[in-house]
Scaffold this motif. Structure first.
Motif, PDB file in Angstrom:
ATOM      1  N   HIS A 137       0.953  -1.123   0.187  1.00 28.92           N
ATOM      2  CA  HIS A 137       0.021  -0.077   0.457  1.00 28.92           C
ATOM      3  C   HIS A 137       1.099   1.410  -0.144  1.00 28.92           C
ATOM      4  N   PHE A 138       0.268   2.178  -0.763  1.00 34.26           N
ATOM      5  CA  PHE A 138       1.149   3.691  -0.869  1.00 34.26           C
ATOM      6  C   PHE A 138       0.128   5.141  -0.722  1.00 34.26           C
ATOM      7  N   ILE A 139       0.746   5.793   0.557  1.00 30.23           N
ATOM      8  CA  ILE A 139      -0.367   6.728   0.975  1.00 30.23           C
ATOM      9  C   ILE A 139       0.340   7.951   0.129  1.00 30.23           C
ATOM     10  N   VAL A 140      -0.482   8.165  -0.979  1.00 36.32           N
ATOM     11  CA  VAL A 140      -0.981   9.924  -1.339  1.00 36.32           C
ATOM     12  C   VAL A 140      -1.844  11.114  -1.519  1.00 36.32           C
ATOM     13  N   GLY A 141      -1.006  11.716  -0.466  1.00 42.32           N
ATOM     14  CA  GLY A 141      -2.012  13.224  -0.014  1.00 42.32           C
ATOM     15  C   GLY A 141      -1.931  14.021  -0.575  1.00 42.32           C
ATOM     16  N   ARG A 142      -2.367  14.935   0.364  1.00 43.54           N
ATOM     17  CA  ARG A 142      -3.006  15.765  -0.639  1.00 43.54           C
ATOM     18  C   ARG A 142      -1.664  17.379  -1.801  1.00 43.54           C
ATOM     19  N   ASP A 143      -1.310  17.511  -2.817  1.00 36.93           N
ATOM     20  CA  ASP A 143      -0.691  18.003  -2.705  1.00 36.93           C
ATOM     21  C   ASP A 143       1.152  17.524  -3.010  1.00 36.93           C
ATOM     22  N   HIS A 144       0.270  15.994  -3.260  1.00 38.65           N
ATOM     23  CA  HIS A 144       1.574  14.948  -3.504  1.00 38.65           C
ATOM     24  C   HIS A 144       2.735  15.325  -4.187  1.00 38.65           C
ATOM     25  N   ALA A 145       4.194  15.571  -3.881  1.00 34.26           N
ATOM     26  CA  ALA A 145       5.299  15.757  -4.495  1.00 34.26           C
ATOM     27  C   ALA A 145       5.143  17.554  -5.180  1.00 34.26           C
ATOM     28  N   GLY A 146       4.490  17.961  -5.050  1.00 34.97           N
ATOM     29  CA  GLY A 146       4.433  19.580  -5.679  1.00 34.97           C
ATOM     30  C   GLY A 146       4.553  20.229  -5.296  1.00 34.97           C
ATOM     31  N   PRO A 147       5.298  21.273  -6.337  1.00 29.83           N
ATOM     32  CA  PRO A 147       6.452  21.727  -5.542  1.00 29.83           C
ATOM     33  C   PRO A 147       6.199  23.735  -5.226  1.00 29.83           C
ATOM     34  N   GLY A 148       4.688  23.758  -4.915  1.00 29.57           N
ATOM     35  CA  GLY A 148       3.891  24.825  -3.526  1.00 29.57           C
ATOM     36  C   GLY A 148       3.980  25.434  -5.026  1.00 29.57           C
ATOM     37  N   LYS A 149       3.611  26.489  -4.983  1.00 27.35           N
ATOM     38  CA  LYS A 149       3.034  28.057  -5.846  1.00 27.35           C
ATOM     39  C   LYS A 149       4.304  28.246  -6.680  1.00 27.35           C
ATOM     40  N   ASN A 150       3.637  29.466  -7.624  1.00 31.91           N
ATOM     41  CA  ASN A 150       4.645  30.411  -8.931  1.00 31.91           C
ATOM     42  C   ASN A 150       4.535  31.239  -8.687  1.00 31.91           C
ATOM     43  N   SER A 151       5.287  32.353  -9.506  1.00 33.18           N
ATOM     44  CA  SER A 151       5.356  33.691  -8.248  1.00 33.18           C
ATOM     45  C   SER A 151       4.018  34.495  -8.857  1.00 33.18           C
ATOM     46  N   LYS A 152       3.583  34.412  -8.790  1.00 31.00           N
ATOM     47  CA  LYS A 152       1.481  34.479  -8.704  1.00 31.00           C
ATOM     48  C   LYS A 152       0.837  34.041  -7.938  1.00 31.00           C
ATOM     49  N   GLY A 153       1.583  33.024  -6.934  1.00 30.12           N
ATOM     50  CA  GLY A 153       0.793  32.893  -6.220  1.00 30.12           C
ATOM     51  C   GLY A 153       0.274  30.983  -6.697  1.00 30.12           C
ATOM     52  N   GLU A 154       0.006  31.350  -7.672  1.00 30.31           N
ATOM     53  CA  GLU A 154      -0.935  29.855  -7.661  1.00 30.31           C
ATOM     54  C   GLU A 154      -0.255  28.574  -7.378  1.00 30.31           C
ATOM     55  N   GLU A 155      -0.906  27.284  -7.044  1.00 27.29           N
ATOM     56  CA  GLU A 155      -0.633  26.319  -7.244  1.00 27.29           C
ATOM     57  C   GLU A 155      -0.215  25.582  -8.742  1.00 27.29           C
ATOM     58  N   PHE A 156       1.295  24.462  -9.208  1.00 27.77           N
ATOM     59  CA  PHE A 156       1.009  24.046  -9.561  1.00 27.77           C
ATOM     60  C   PHE A 156       0.901  22.730 -10.072  1.00 27.77           C
ATOM     61  N   TYR A 157       0.041  21.824  -9.647  1.00 32.94           N
ATOM     62  CA  TYR A 157      -1.123  21.502  -9.557  1.00 32.94           C
ATOM     63  C   TYR A 157      -2.222  21.107  -8.300  1.00 32.94           C
ATOM     64  N   GLY A 158      -3.257  20.628  -8.701  1.00 31.58           N
ATOM     65  CA  GLY A 158      -4.877  20.576  -7.919  1.00 31.58           C
ATOM     66  C   GLY A 158      -4.183  19.793  -6.736  1.00 31.58           C
ATOM     67  N   PRO A 159      -4.578  20.232  -5.672  1.00 31.79           N
ATOM     68  CA  PRO A 159      -4.433  19.458  -4.118  1.00 31.79           C
ATOM     69  C   PRO A 159      -4.751  18.186  -4.279  1.00 31.79           C
ATOM     70  N   TYR A 160      -5.148  17.329  -5.354  1.00 32.66           N
ATOM     71  CA  TYR A 160      -5.320  15.771  -5.533  1.00 32.66           C
ATOM     72  C   TYR A 160      -5.494  15.242  -7.055  1.00 32.66           C
ATOM     73  N   ASP A 161      -5.011  16.613  -7.690  1.00 36.64           N
ATOM     74  CA  ASP A 161      -4.737  15.913  -8.739  1.00 36.64           C
ATOM     75  C   ASP A 161      -3.485  14.773  -9.247  1.00 36.64           C
ATOM     76  N   ALA A 162      -2.679  14.488  -8.377  1.00 35.58           N
ATOM     77  CA  ALA A 162      -1.300  13.068  -7.770  1.00 35.58           C
ATOM     78  C   ALA A 162      -2.456  12.331  -7.448  1.00 35.58           C
ATOM     79  N   GLN A 163      -3.716  12.061  -6.889  1.00 38.01           N
ATOM     80  CA  GLN A 163      -4.080  10.639  -6.481  1.00 38.01           C
ATOM     81  C   GLN A 163      -5.310  10.984  -7.913  1.00 38.01           C
ATOM     82  N   HIS A 164      -6.061  11.577  -8.235  1.00 39.27           N
ATOM     83  CA  HIS A 164      -6.825  11.063  -9.390  1.00 39.27           C
ATOM     84  C   HIS A 164      -5.532  10.408 -10.610  1.00 39.27           C
ATOM     85  N   LEU A 165      -4.665  11.004 -10.744  1.00 34.56           N
ATOM     86  CA  LEU A 165      -4.032  10.022 -11.160  1.00 34.56           C
ATOM     87  C   LEU A 165      -3.379   8.960 -11.951  1.00 34.56           C
TER      88      LEU A 165
END
Length: 573
Positions: free
Chosen positions: A287-315
């Motif tokens: 089993h493998f735990i995939v959490g919110r924003d898994h392995a995401g780098p955070g936000k860009n200079s505009k304050g926007e997330e690079f990925y949606g909070p649960y995009d990793a779980q969906h893929l």
């Protein structure tokens, strides 16, 4: 080769090629060799020990194109991250890297030969396509910045034969290969294992999350942190491993083990989550735990997330059936003070009182020495973090003075050195331009290249002293902006950097020059002299600008001290 869980085959190249080790080692000494970078070494280690199974080498062009476009190798196997050996055209031409060639792969740290690569092909990747398909295309994404600025222009694909494993000197007892970890689970009698990926310290919420996941699935826990390359600015792995070791006794007896993963993360969000799941399957997790924003780098200079909070779980959910490992989707864990417990966000009734400390707030409390409550983290973990993150008043810093010859920067530096030493509390190091020239850079001239090299050496020494907690005062002329910026970037990895522009006018510097140096430069006796026959680029990002023709040394030193005090660096001196 050992059978992998779920019917797969673990491609442990070290075990496979062990009978031929002496033969391969002898051959490797005669072949052209490539010194691998730190990231390439991380990739090679996991190719060799089976962590990247089914890979048996660096991706050739067909496999690379399949992974970029469809998350699949050319043979149809699921794989989501390009694992490529990037080389420059110069290296390729000099070493004769072409299809069929055999190349030794060597560790840059100790010159040991680790493997032999038989080249399948040499190809030029479409970096723009790779950036878009694999990482989402935002040019500020750290993996895309690395791809565009650091990755060389050609990829070399081919299978690898193993000579030796990489040598590690830290936490050797925790560095399990996939085969070793599965054998360890066998010895413990574990048939169901929940793996937890992390690149950060773990606190009480992480413990609650992993215990809950394990109990729901009647499993045990593998804490499997990344100790290769992570996101710039992350807490070093030495500190993090001490945190994990301190946390382990907080688990119910025998529930959890700790193993280290020498992975070079790409911070690739959904793609990375899929990659991490495959890697944990190879290490024996069920089993493998995939959490919110898994392995995401955070936000860009505009304050926007690079990925949606649960995009990793969906893929990862999309490939659930063929992954061979069950994904455990977990939401953020929130603390409920009234019941003194942590619960997933989606289980908390509306209006319930909650408490939280963000990563930013935690770093602030560590810097200032403010209280970190036990509901957030355990005392033994806070103790480890405080050892590695002393309060601001105990952290090192660098004051970097730049200006013309005879601008007063040396006098200011000496006076500041005396002032800080008088106050006490930390060691103070003084790096005057002339001293450095005599002791560290005696062979350098005053060409632009030599000036840049001199400032680079000062920056390196300052960064090491800053890391050790010293106050550093550097006072070179440093006439060019690029090396000053590079110095700031290097020092700020370890502490604060303050650029002080001593903007005393050239005319005043020349008029008060009692040593006659400017006169010699005007007469042509000194070449490449800043302000006479060499330029000075005025800093645009100075933290403080002062002028000795308008202020005294004492006043300027007082201004610098106020700057340091405002940042909390001198509070307890």
């Amino acid at each position: 080769m050992a059978n992998a869980p779920h019917g797969g085959i673990l491609k442990d190249l070290i075990a496979r090629d062990a009978p031929r080790r002496d033969e391969l080692l002898a051959e490797s000494e005669k072949l052209p060799a490539i010194l691998l970078t730190e990231r390439q070494l991380c990739d090679l280690e996991l190719i060799l020990n089976g962590g990247f199974s089914p890979l048996e080498g660096f991706l050739n062009e067909k496999d690379y194109n399949g992974v970029v476009a469809e998350n699949r190798l050319a043979d149809g196997n699921l794989w989501s991250m390009p694992i490529c050996l990037d080389l420059s055209k110069e290296t390729i031409d000099n070493l004769g890297v072409k299809p069929g060639a055999r190349i030794t792969l060597r560790d840059f740290r100790d010159d040991r030969n680790l493997a032999i690569l038989t080249v399948d092909d040499v190809y030029k990747p479409d970096k723009e396509r790779e950036a878009k398909e694999v990482f989402g295309g935002d040019p500020e994404h750290p993996a895309i910045v690395y791809l565009n600025q650091s990755v060389r222009e050609y990829y070399v694909g081919g299978k690898i034969e193993a000579i030796d494993r990489l040598m590690h000197y830290d936490y050797v007892g925790l560095r399990y290969s996939p085969a070793e970890l599965r054998l360890h689970f066998d010895k413990l009698g574990w048939s169901r294992v929940v793996a937890f990926q992390t690149r950060n310290p773990m606190h009480r919420a992480h413990r609650e999350l992993t215990v809950r996941a394990a109990r729901q699935r009647q499993a045990n826990v593998l804490i499997h942190p990344v100790v290769g390359l992570t996101k710039p600015g992350d807490i070093d792995h030495f500190t993090r491993v001490r945190v994990y070791q301190a946390l382990l006794p907080r688990y119910p007896n025998g529930m959890a083990v700790l193993g280290l993963l020498p992975l070079a993360m790409r911070m690739g969000g959904p793609r990375e989550a899929l990659w991490h799941a495959i890697i944990r399957k190879n290490h024996g997790a069920t089993h493998f735990i995939v959490g919110r924003d898994h392995a995401g780098p955070g936000k860009n200079s505009k304050g926007e997330e690079f990925y949606g909070p649960y995009d990793a779980q969906h893929l990862v959910e999309k490939y659930r059936q063929e992954l061979g490992i069950e994904v455990v989707e977990f939401l953020e864990m929130i603390y409920l003070p009234d019941s003194d417990e942590y619960r997933p966000r989606n289980e908390i009734p509306e209006g319930t009182r909650t408490l939280n400390i963000s990563g930013t707030e935690l770093r602030k409390r560590l810097k200032t020495g403010a209280d970190i409550p036990e509901w957030f983290s355990y005392p033994e973990i806070v103790r480890v973090l405080r050892e590695s993150h002393p309060p601001r008043s105990k952290q090192g810093f660098t004051v970097f003075l730049t200006g013309y010859q005879n601008s007063g920067k040396d006098a200011i530096a000496r006076a500041l050195n005396v002032t800080l030493n008088q106050q006490g509390g930390r060691s103070v190091s003084l790096l005057l331009g002339e001293t450095v020239r005599h002791e560290l850079s005696s062979e350098l001239g005053f060409s632009r290249a030599d000036r840049d090299k001199n400032v680079g050496r000062i920056a390196f020494v300052a960064s090491e002293l800053t890391k050790a907690g010293s106050a550093v005062i550097a006072a070179p002329i440093a006439p060019f902006d690029a090396p000053r910026q590079a110095a700031r970037k290097l020092v700020e990895k370890y502490g604060s950097f303050y650029l002080v522009h001593v903007a005393t006018p050239l005319e005043y510097c020349e008029k008060t020059d009692k040593r006659g140096i400017y006169a010699k430069a005007r007469a042509g006796e000194i070449q490449n002299f800043t302000g006479v026959n060499d330029p000075y680029e005025v800093p645009e990002n100075a933290d403080l600008t002062v002028d000795l023709s308008k202020s005294s040394v004492r006043t300027i030193v007082h201004q610098i001290v106020l700057l340091l005090e405002a940042a909390g660096l001198l509070d307890q001196l």
